[in-house]
Design an enzyme around this catalytic site. Structure first.
Site, PDB file in Angstrom:
ATOM      1  N   ASP A  41      18.628  15.848  14.048  1.00  0.00           N
ATOM      2  CA  ASP A  41      18.242  14.442  14.188  1.00  0.00           C
ATOM      3  C   ASP A  41      18.318  14.028  15.653  1.00  0.00           C
ATOM      4  O   ASP A  41      17.518  13.228  16.130  1.00  0.00           O
ATOM      5  CB  ASP A  41      19.188  13.546  13.377  1.00  0.00           C
ATOM      6  N   LEU A  87      -4.432   6.377 -17.797  1.00  0.00           N
ATOM      7  CA  LEU A  87      -4.333   7.608 -18.581  1.00  0.00           C
ATOM      8  C   LEU A  87      -4.086   7.239 -20.030  1.00  0.00           C
ATOM      9  O   LEU A  87      -3.413   6.255 -20.321  1.00  0.00           O
ATOM     10  CB  LEU A  87      -3.161   8.457 -18.087  1.00  0.00           C
ATOM     11  N   LYS A 111       5.225  12.414 -14.731  1.00  0.00           N
ATOM     12  CA  LYS A 111       4.557  11.120 -14.655  1.00  0.00           C
ATOM     13  C   LYS A 111       5.528  10.192 -13.935  1.00  0.00           C
ATOM     14  O   LYS A 111       6.569   9.814 -14.470  1.00  0.00           O
ATOM     15  CB  LYS A 111       4.212  10.575 -16.038  1.00  0.00           C
ATOM     16  N   ARG A 133      -3.381  -0.357  -6.762  1.00  0.00           N
ATOM     17  CA  ARG A 133      -4.391  -0.106  -7.781  1.00  0.00           C
ATOM     18  C   ARG A 133      -5.060  -1.408  -8.232  1.00  0.00           C
ATOM     19  O   ARG A 133      -6.250  -1.447  -8.505  1.00  0.00           O
ATOM     20  CB  ARG A 133      -3.703   0.585  -8.966  1.00  0.00           C
ATOM     21  N   GLU A 187       1.788   7.914  -6.047  1.00  0.00           N
ATOM     22  CA  GLU A 187       2.736   6.956  -6.614  1.00  0.00           C
ATOM     23  C   GLU A 187       3.845   6.682  -5.612  1.00  0.00           C
ATOM     24  O   GLU A 187       4.439   7.622  -5.068  1.00  0.00           O
ATOM     25  CB  GLU A 187       3.321   7.606  -7.875  1.00  0.00           C
ATOM     26  N   LYS A 241      -3.132  17.812 -16.970  1.00  0.00           N
ATOM     27  CA  LYS A 241      -4.507  17.705 -16.462  1.00  0.00           C
ATOM     28  C   LYS A 241      -5.211  19.046 -16.630  1.00  0.00           C
ATOM     29  O   LYS A 241      -4.600  20.094 -16.384  1.00  0.00           O
ATOM     30  CB  LYS A 241      -4.510  17.359 -14.963  1.00  0.00           C
ATOM     31  N   LYS A 272       4.359  10.916 -22.925  1.00  0.00           N
ATOM     32  CA  LYS A 272       5.458  10.044 -22.512  1.00  0.00           C
ATOM     33  C   LYS A 272       6.772  10.342 -23.232  1.00  0.00           C
ATOM     34  O   LYS A 272       6.787  10.831 -24.352  1.00  0.00           O
ATOM     35  CB  LYS A 272       5.079   8.575 -22.777  1.00  0.00           C
ATOM     36  N   CYS A 284      42.707  -7.882  -9.541  1.00  0.00           N
ATOM     37  CA  CYS A 284      44.093  -8.162  -9.877  1.00  0.00           C
ATOM     38  C   CYS A 284      44.904  -7.680  -8.680  1.00  0.00           C
ATOM     39  O   CYS A 284      44.856  -6.506  -8.334  1.00  0.00           O
ATOM     40  CB  CYS A 284      44.496  -7.404 -11.140  1.00  0.00           C
ATOM     41  N   CYS A 300      50.452  -3.437 -11.631  1.00  0.00           N
ATOM     42  CA  CYS A 300      49.771  -3.726 -12.892  1.00  0.00           C
ATOM     43  C   CYS A 300      49.616  -2.434 -13.693  1.00  0.00           C
ATOM     44  O   CYS A 300      49.116  -1.436 -13.172  1.00  0.00           O
ATOM     45  CB  CYS A 300      48.395  -4.331 -12.584  1.00  0.00           C
TER      46      CYS A 300
HETATM   47  S1  IVH Z   1      -3.314  11.270 -12.032  1.00  0.00           S
HETATM   48  C1  IVH Z   1      -7.235   9.211 -13.979  1.00  0.00           C
HETATM   49  N1  IVH Z   1      -0.845  12.028 -11.977  1.00  0.00           N
HETATM   50  O1  IVH Z   1      -0.155   6.770 -14.111  1.00  0.00           O
HETATM   51  C2  IVH Z   1      -5.838   9.007 -13.656  1.00  0.00           C
HETATM   52  N2  IVH Z   1      -1.296   9.732 -12.341  1.00  0.00           N
HETATM   53  O2  IVH Z   1      -1.839   5.579 -16.456  1.00  0.00           O
HETATM   54  C3  IVH Z   1      -5.416   9.961 -12.627  1.00  0.00           C
HETATM   55  N3  IVH Z   1       0.707   8.341 -12.570  1.00  0.00           N
HETATM   56  O3  IVH Z   1      -1.568   4.385 -12.384  1.00  0.00           O
HETATM   57  C4  IVH Z   1      -4.060   9.734 -12.193  1.00  0.00           C
HETATM   58  N4  IVH Z   1       2.162   9.964 -12.329  1.00  0.00           N
HETATM   59  O4  IVH Z   1      -0.851   6.207 -10.789  1.00  0.00           O
HETATM   60  C5  IVH Z   1      -1.686  10.999 -12.121  1.00  0.00           C
HETATM   61  N5  IVH Z   1       1.317  12.856 -11.874  1.00  0.00           N
HETATM   62  C6  IVH Z   1       0.477  11.824 -12.027  1.00  0.00           C
HETATM   63  C7  IVH Z   1       0.946  10.510 -12.234  1.00  0.00           C
HETATM   64  C8  IVH Z   1       0.018   9.483 -12.394  1.00  0.00           C
HETATM   65  C9  IVH Z   1       2.017   8.676 -12.517  1.00  0.00           C
HETATM   66  C10 IVH Z   1       0.177   6.969 -12.777  1.00  0.00           C
HETATM   67  C11 IVH Z   1      -1.114   6.682 -12.048  1.00  0.00           C
HETATM   68  C12 IVH Z   1      -1.788   5.648 -12.879  1.00  0.00           C
HETATM   69  C13 IVH Z   1      -1.115   5.757 -14.210  1.00  0.00           C
HETATM   70  C14 IVH Z   1      -2.158   6.105 -15.230  1.00  0.00           C
END
Ligand code: IVH
Length: 675
Positions: free
Chosen positions: A33, A83, A114, A135, A171, A287, A311, A423, A428
């Site tokens: 640093d 999504l 996610k 967004r 994100e 994906k 989820k 206290c 105590c």
């Molecule tokens: S890909 C077509 N990857 O979830 C959507 N999104 O419901 C492509 N999110 O607001 C997004 N983690 O920002 C992707 N690993 C991830 C993600 C992610 C969180 C968020 C995204 C979006 C929401 C979609």
């Protein structure tokens, strides 16, 4: 302006960019640093003396300064979609079958966390960050460039090889630890706490004064792309690999999968890691990897057909606050505890939750009988988040903070500027019991078996009061206690005997001096080497020690200024407690080696493994870098393993670690013999 000067400034900027990338994106700093700061200040000076050389993309411009009056709107070139969600294995199976049918074969998918944060888009033109937008409604977001620029893992300039236009989507996350700190500060300042790290991140990014955002520990994980000109990725994996190459931060937990079973495995693996991750996730994202397959599948309404969010079950639930009780801690702090109607959250029945302090109760306007939102954030105790005001009946009762200690009835005090009620009575019984528990705890004197139950019984029978009383306990005395058999009495006395042979660091920590945590205690031990030297230490000496500032030094001095405390230390020593100074064994077999330990080892606990390595001259680091000599791996190893693999760091099992010790020791003996 001399071209030499221009070259010097450019060279400083490019060095600083590289170092900052190594530090914030790769988590692998290559310079100290101090070295970084030196170069940074050099650049700052040059820019100050030559204003014509200033550049909004210089590393010196990443600290925040712009104050806006409002955010302007930004229309996304390509809409930012949502999504679809799935929640169980059946839905996963159906999804996978649909993909297989549509593509004519089972797809390769990428698996990623996610992230539970704030979605943003970063627009890089010719490698320079020109704009960052939220967004919003998917079509139009807000211009939050000034704040996003202060996030250290967001490069202002990309590394070479990038296309002329690149829209990065990702994100923004606020680290959990900072979220808790931030909320404590807010409550102390009389502001309402944020409900969760996502709201706190959003709040930070929507600050008009970017200096505020710059002070929060925000990170950005890049996960997808908007418009790109001049280059096309072949797949999601290809995109991520290029992001990484251009200096963007990509999550290290990314993985490929080929079957529902593999996806389910990843889902479970991440759920197990979830409490320990420094940021919040709320599921995984699956994906289709190949871009051509993605294009084949296309979109439905506002979400792609080629991706889905799987989820996790909710970590929040509503329940009724039945009562509030008050607990006295080791240093006398009185903490309110919510007694709840039992409710299941994420597979665990929750009956009690933390309320922090009176300020927070006031901040959320809590009353007994209220319906409340309770949140379980990983393995920390659950928290009451907010009140469901719509459920108020008018019969709710005010929460009355006690005026007297619930244990010893001493009037409670509240120090100016501190949120906590305390206290003030050091005698105590609740404080003494907590102090004894702390003394015996694993990380302190490590007296196995001497937990809450024993301590309460022993105190009731007036067998212990001071720490040193523990060392007078005999099997005979213990056997007289209710429900304590011969064996457990015997075992406890053995454990007590064993604890006499401890380290100075543990001993100092065990005393329970306010603000002296485990790590500070270790630094004190290695600096002073002897408890008497610590007792006599001047403030100047104390301030020399790592982690010790004014506040800590004052507490240590106050602690030993009390002759009762010094007498107690002497009694402990007289009764045979022999804390050894943790001399750093520079010449041990592991000298010059740095280890990282991950996962559950078969016989050594994490602390024991650390001690094993350190007493043999090795260093133990908390994260894997290219300076790591070995990663010691146990069961359920997480992201560290992936990182070590990426960096080519050698792995060892516990057995191999022990073999390495023998081999290294033998080699040292040989070296000595030969020299
Ligand atoms: S890909 C077509 N990857 O979830 C959507 N999104 O419901 C492509 N999110 O607001 C997004 N983690 O920002 C992707 N690993 C991830 C993600 C992610 C969180 C968020 C995204 C979006 C929401 C979609």
């Amino acid at each position: 302006m001399s071209s030499k000067l221009v070259a010097q400034v450019e060279s400083l900027r490019s060095k600083l960019r590289r170092y900052s990338y190594e530090y914030y994106v790769l988590d692998q700093p290559t310079v100290s640093d101090k070295e970084y700061d030196k170069l940074f200040n050099e650049l700052l000076d040059l820019e100050k003396n030559h204003p014509e050389l200033q550049d909004p993309h210089s590393p010196t411009q990443q600290v925040g300064s712009v104050v806006l009056s409002k955010f302007s709107k930004v229309r996304h070139r390509i809409p930012m979609l949502g999504l679809q969600n799935i929640y169980n294995t059946e839905e996963l199976g159906e999804m996978f079958d649909r993909w297989t049918d549509a593509l004519g074969k089972a797809p390769v998918v990428t698996l990623e966390p996610k992230f539970d944060g704030l979605a943003v888009e970063l627009i890089y033109e010719n490698g320079k960050l020109e704009k960052a937008a939220t967004r919003g409604d998917g079509d139009t977001g807000e211009d939050v460039t000034a704040n996003v620029r202060t996030i250290r893992s967001v490069p202002l300039v990309l590394l070479p090889g990038h296309p002329p236009l690149l829209e990065v989507r990702g994100e923004i996350l606020l680290m959990k630890e900072d979220f808790f700190k931030l909320n404590e500060e807010r409550v102390r300042a009389g502001e309402a706490p944020f409900a969760n790290p996502r709201n706190a991140a959003a709040g930070s990014i929507r600050q008009l004064d970017s200096r505020v955002a710059s002070q929060r520990k925000l990170a950005l994980f890049s996960h997808s792309a908007g418009a790109i000109e001049g280059w096309t990725p072949k797949s999601q994996q290809d995109l991520m690999a290029h992001f990484s190459k251009w200096g963007l931060k990509v999550n290290p937990l990314l993985k490929a999968g080929e079957s529902p079973a593999e996806i389910q495995g990843y889902y479970a693996e991440l759920e197990a890691m979830r409490p320990k991750l420094p940021y919040e996730i709320d599921g995984i994202v699956i994906k289709i990897d190949s871009l051509s397959a993605q294009q084949e599948l296309g979109f439905v309404a506002r979400s792609p057909r080629w991706a889905v969010a799987y989820k996790y079950r909710a970590q929040e639930a509503n329940t009724v606050l039945l009562d509030v009780t008050f607990q006295v801690g080791r240093t006398g702090t009185i903490t309110p505890v919510a007694e709840l109607a039992p409710v299941e959250i994420g597979g665990v029945t929750v009956k009690r939750a933390g309320l922090h302090n009176a300020d927070q109760i006031a901040a959320i306007g809590l009353k007994i009988g209220d319906t409340v939102v309770v949140r379980r954030a990983g393995d920390v105790i659950p928290d009451v988040q907010s009140v469901v005001l719509a459920k108020r009946t008018g019969k709710e009762k005010k929460i009355v903070f006690p005026k007297k200690c619930p244990e010893c009835k001493t009037p409670i005090v509240r120090t100016e500027g501190e949120a906590a009620h305390r206290c003030p009575n050091h005698q105590c019984p609740a404080q003494i019991a907590e102090g004894l528990k702390h003394f015996a705890a694993k990380r302190a004197m490590n007296i196995e078996g001497l937990g809450e139950k024993w301590i309460e019984q022993l105190m009731q029978h007036k067998l212990i009061h001071h720490f040193s009383d523990i060392y007078d306990l005999t099997p005979k005395a213990l056997r007289q206690l209710e429900r304590q058999g011969e064996r457990s009495a015997e075992k406890l006395v053995q454990a007590i005997e064993k604890s006499k042979d401890s380290t100075l660091g543990r001993f100092i920590f065990a005393l329970g001096i306010r603000f002296v945590g485990e790590s500070t205690a270790k630094y004190l031990a290695s600096y002073f080497g002897d408890i008497h030297a610590l007792i006599k230490a001047t403030k100047e000496e104390l301030l020399e020690v790592e982690e010790v500032g004014e506040k800590v030094a004052l507490e240590i001095q106050e602690y030993f200024a009390n002759s009762e405390n010094v007498k107690e230390v002497e009694r402990l020593l007289k009764k045979g407690v022999q804390p050894k100074a943790a001399k750093r064994v520079a010449a041990g077999p592991f000298e010059g080696m740095t280890f990282v330990v991950t996962g559950t080892l078969p016989s050594l606990s994490r602390d024991e493994a650390k001690e094993f390595i350190e007493t043999r001259g090795g260093k133990v680091a908390s994260s894997v870098s290219k300076n790591t000599s070995y990663l010691v791996v146990g069961e359920d190893a997480g992201s560290k393993l992936a990182k070590a693999e990426k960096l080519g760091v050698a792995r060892l099992s516990e057995a191999e670690l022990k073999r390495l010790e023998k081999a290294a020791a033998a080699k040292n003996v040989l070296k000595e013999k030969l020299s």
